[in-house]
Structure formats: structure tokens, C-alpha cells
Design an enzyme around this catalytic site. Structure first.
Site, PDB file in Angstrom:
ATOM      1  N   HIS A   1      42.806  45.714  40.121  1.00 61.28           N
ATOM      2  CA  HIS A   1      43.711  44.870  40.914  1.00 61.28           C
ATOM      3  C   HIS A   1      44.964  44.561  40.099  1.00 61.28           C
ATOM      4  CE1 HIS A   1      44.063  42.060  44.502  1.00 61.28           C
ATOM      5  NE2 HIS A   1      45.189  41.910  43.820  1.00 61.28           N
TER       6      HIS A   1
ATOM      7  N   HIS B   1      49.235  44.895  40.677  1.00 61.12           N
ATOM      8  CA  HIS B   1      50.399  45.231  41.509  1.00 61.12           C
ATOM      9  C   HIS B   1      51.554  45.726  40.646  1.00 61.12           C
ATOM     10  CE1 HIS B   1      49.052  43.197  45.302  1.00 61.12           C
ATOM     11  NE2 HIS B   1      48.341  42.477  44.445  1.00 61.12           N
TER      12      HIS B   1
ATOM     13  N   GLY C   1      50.326  40.460  50.878  1.00 64.50           N
ATOM     14  CA  GLY C   1      51.313  39.602  51.514  1.00 64.50           C
ATOM     15  C   GLY C   1      50.724  38.231  51.801  1.00 64.50           C
TER      16      GLY C   1
ATOM     17  N   GLU D   1      42.138  34.030  49.504  1.00 67.19           N
ATOM     18  CA  GLU D   1      43.028  33.605  48.421  1.00 67.19           C
ATOM     19  C   GLU D   1      43.831  32.404  48.925  1.00 67.19           C
ATOM     20  OE1 GLU D   1      46.346  36.252  47.697  1.00 67.19           O
ATOM     21  OE2 GLU D   1      46.629  35.548  45.632  1.00 67.19           O
TER      22      GLU D   1
ATOM     23  N   ASP E   1      46.234  41.090  38.635  1.00 64.89           N
ATOM     24  CA  ASP E   1      47.108  40.852  39.785  1.00 64.89           C
ATOM     25  C   ASP E   1      48.576  41.193  39.461  1.00 64.89           C
ATOM     26  OD1 ASP E   1      47.193  40.329  42.490  1.00 64.89           O
ATOM     27  OD2 ASP E   1      47.296  38.163  42.306  1.00 64.89           O
TER      28      ASP E   1
HETATM   29  N1  ADE Z   1      51.134  40.820  46.303  1.00 68.76           N
HETATM   30  C1  ADE Z   1      51.248  40.677  44.981  1.00 68.76           C
HETATM   31  N2  ADE Z   1      50.400  39.733  44.527  1.00 68.76           N
HETATM   32  C2  ADE Z   1      49.732  39.266  45.610  1.00 68.76           C
HETATM   33  C3  ADE Z   1      48.736  38.294  45.814  1.00 68.76           C
HETATM   34  N3  ADE Z   1      48.233  37.589  44.795  1.00 68.76           N
HETATM   35  N4  ADE Z   1      48.311  38.068  47.078  1.00 68.76           N
HETATM   36  C4  ADE Z   1      48.814  38.769  48.106  1.00 68.76           C
HETATM   37  N5  ADE Z   1      49.748  39.702  47.975  1.00 68.76           N
HETATM   38  C5  ADE Z   1      50.205  39.954  46.744  1.00 68.76           C
HETATM   39 ZN    ZN Z   2      46.897  40.987  44.535  1.00 70.37          ZN
END
Ligand code: ADE
Ligand code: ZN
Length: 336
Positions: free
Chosen positions: A13, A15, A171, A201, A279
Site C-alpha cells: 500500500h 501511493h 479518494g 478509513e 500509504d
Molecule cells: N490516496 C492517497 N492516499 C489515500 C488515502 N489514505 N485514502 C484514500 N485515497 C488516498
Molecule cells: Zn491509500
């Protein structure tokens, strides 16, 4: 163990947009002649990292979006992906799944396939140079139209044999429910892509179950709000779904009030299969190794438990069976 950089890991995970090196951002802003007035007052690291004033996931996502001024330009995503692979190697990440949202990087009208090809090229070069096996997850975004996400799915499927392994939904969970995306993810699964969904989340436990039971998620990003619903917690445990838990990010997006309130220990002890991710490491100003250290020092995870977490991640990798077996065997050898 106090330094987890040498501890063999997976990162499932991660990004790309939240993992741009501040130094690379500063250099490219300058080279490309992009005016970012704030950089006269603060460093690129300060500009890209949370200030502590973010009140929500939406605020956190806005901060990630600051990198989009450079990523529209040809070649930039390839460099970012290569640097991500290099950083992963330095942290003993043996298998990496990077995710990103291609639509975010075509503001100047280039084809959607170009960002995908660039990131795949960067990951392939990194795998060749540093031996980090790198695969790509394509992120559909909750605020985009069905038409946009449908087009994105077609692009993802076209690159399925060249490193794209799954479709993600990212998102603002609080603003856009997942139910709208059922058809999209059923099509993704039918086309042979893995499914991972950000849920639980910024939204309730019910969203996690919806991701699993309606959207076919094999893995869920975060999912931590499950602790508030014992029945759904049990259902997710029985389904064998893997939660991609990112503790520090959850503090920064206000998914939890503080690290001490984070349920990672409860989830693990309840038999939920978890993997640990970072993340958006630049946005959060963290490393994956640091997250492992937190698990050890703050949540009392033993080395054997952390090995279990790494093996769970390898089992949950979006890889063909033979490659997964090979990855698992290599971890077992390293842990022996
Ligand atoms: N895009 C990047 N980080 C995110 C997160 N924590 N939750 C949702 N979308 C994301
Ligand atoms: Zn994420």
C-alpha cells in the site's frame, strides 16, 4: 530490533503521488520553470508534508495533490517510479505494489496510457537495477465519473500482462460511497485483475463489508473502523480478507485520534490478516521501516509476529501462484 531497514518486507500500500522525493520535486519545479510561490518561504519537504493542521482525509489528499504540477510532464513519472524502487531497495522491500491514479497526470491532454507506461518502465528499471520486484495497481477515484473509470479499467486491462495487477478505489470515502462502483470492480475481476478498495478509513465499518461482499475486494486499504463492529469484524476475518494497515497515515487523516488509539493490535489479535503499508510516505514524512518500528515499540509486536505480517503480505500479493510461492519461499529462507 530497533532498526527495521534491514528487515525483509513487502509494501502493498504505497501511493506514487504521496511518495515523491521532496528533493526531486524541488529540482523538477525549477527545471520545468513551474512557479510554486510557497517554495520561497519553505522547503519542498515542508511544502509536501503534513503540517498537523489537516482536519480530514480530504485535507490530506489536497496535500498529496501538490505534486501534480510536475507529474503532467513527460518522463517525470518514470523517474519517480524508479526512485520509489530505489528507496524500497534501501528498506529491504523485496516486493512492491505501487499504486497511482493515471487520470491525475493527463491534465494537458496526453493519452491515459502514457502515465501507465512511464510508471511501468520506472518499476521495471528498478527491478532490474535493485532487484525489487515491482508491480502496479491502478487507482480509480471516487470523485471521477463512471465513464472515466470505465476508460481507466480498459487501460489497466491492456497492461495486465506488462505489470498492472489490480484495480484500487481511492479518494474521499466520506464524500462518495463505494456502492456506485460495483459494476466497475466486477468487470475488473472478470478481466483478471485483483481488487483492493480503500474503505473503513474515513467511512464506517459497513463500507469494509460492502467492499468485500459487493465489490469483491480481496484486500482492503485501511479497514480499521471494523473494530467498531464485532459482527463485521468476524465476517471479514472469516472471509480471509487482508487489511492493508497504514498506522501513521491514519493519524494524519484523522481516521484515528492518536497512535495510541490505533487498533492494529486489536485487529491482529482478533485474527484479521494484516499487511503494513506506508500509504503516502512523503506526505506523512515517514518510512515503511519506521512503521515496523512503531509496531514493535508502540504496539509490542514481536519479531515473529512481524514475520507473520510480512508472510501474510506475500500471500496477499497480486501475483500468479508460482511467483507467489517463490516470494513466500524466499521470505521463509530469509527468516529461517
Ligand atoms: N490516496 C492517497 N492516499 C489515500 C488515502 N489514505 N485514502 C484514500 N485515497 C488516498
Ligand atoms: Zn491509500
Amino acid at each position: 530490533m530497533t532498526d527495521f531497514r534491514a528487515f525483509p518486507k513487502v509494501n502493498l500500500h504505497h501511493h506514487l503521488e504521496g511518495a515523491v522525493r521532496p528533493q526531486t520535486f524541488a529540482e523538477l519545479v525549477q527545471n520545468l520553470g513551474i512557479d510554486v510561490p510557497a517554495l520561497a518561504r519553505q522547503s519542498a519537504a515542508e511544502y509536501l508534508t503534513v503540517s498537523g493542521e489537516e482536519a480530514s482525509l480530504a485535507d490530506f489528499l489536497d496535500k498529496i495533490g501538490r505534486t501534480f504540477v510536475i507529474t503532467q510532464h513527460s518522463g517525470v513519472l518514470e523517474r519517480i517510479a524508479l526512485e520509489i524502487s530505489e528507496s524500497a531497495a534501501a528498506e529491504s522491500v523485496r516486493y512492491l505494489e505501487v499504486r497511482f491514479g493515471p487520470w491525475l497526470h493527463v491534465e494537458q491532454g496526453r493519452p491515459l496510457t502514457e502515465p501507465i507506461e512511464e510508471v511501468l518502465a520506472g518499476l521495471a528499471a528498478g527491478e532490474h537495477r535493485w532487484g525489487v520486484k515491482g508491480r502496479l495497481i491502478i487507482s480509480a477515484l471516487r470523485h471521477h465519473t463512471f465513464q472515466q473509470n470505465r476508460q481507466l479499467l480498459d487501460a489497466a486491462v491492456a497492461y495486465r500482462d506488462r505489470g498492472v495487477v489490480a484495480l484500487d478505489l481511492a479518494g474521499d470515502e466520506a464524500a462518495f460511497p463505494a456502492s456506485e462502483f460495483r459494476e466497475l470492480f466486477l468487470l475488473a475481476a472478470k478481466a483478471g485483475l485483483g481488487v483492493t478498495i480503500h474503505a473503513g478509513e474515513a467511512g464506517p465499518a459497513a463500507g469494509v463489508w460492502e467492499a468485500v461482499s459487493e465489490l469483491g475486494a480481496q484486500r482492503v486499504g485501511h479497514g480499521i473502523r471494523l473494530v467498531h463492529d464485532p459482527a463485521l469484524l468476524k465476517a471479514v476475518r472469516d472471509a480471509g480478507t487482508v487489511l492493508e494497515v497504514c498506522p501513521t497515515s491514519n493519524v494524519h487523516t484523522r481516521a484515528v485520534e492518536s497512535l495510541s488509539d490505533h487498533p492494529v493490535r486489536e485487529l491482529f489479535d482478533a485474527g484479521i490478516r494484516i499487511t503494513i503499508g506506508d500509504d503516502d510516505p512523503t506526505t506523512s514524512g515517514i518510512t515503511l521501516s519506521g512503521e515496523y518500528q512503531l509496531l514493535s515499540e508502540h504496539f509490542g509486536f514481536t519479531e515473529a509476529e512481524l514475520q507473520t505480517i510480512v508472510l501474510t503480505g506475500a500471500e496477499a500479493a497480486f501475483l500468479p501462484k508460482d511467483e507467489k510461492e517463490e516470494l513466500l519461499a524466499s521470505f521463509r529462507r530469509e527468516f529461517a
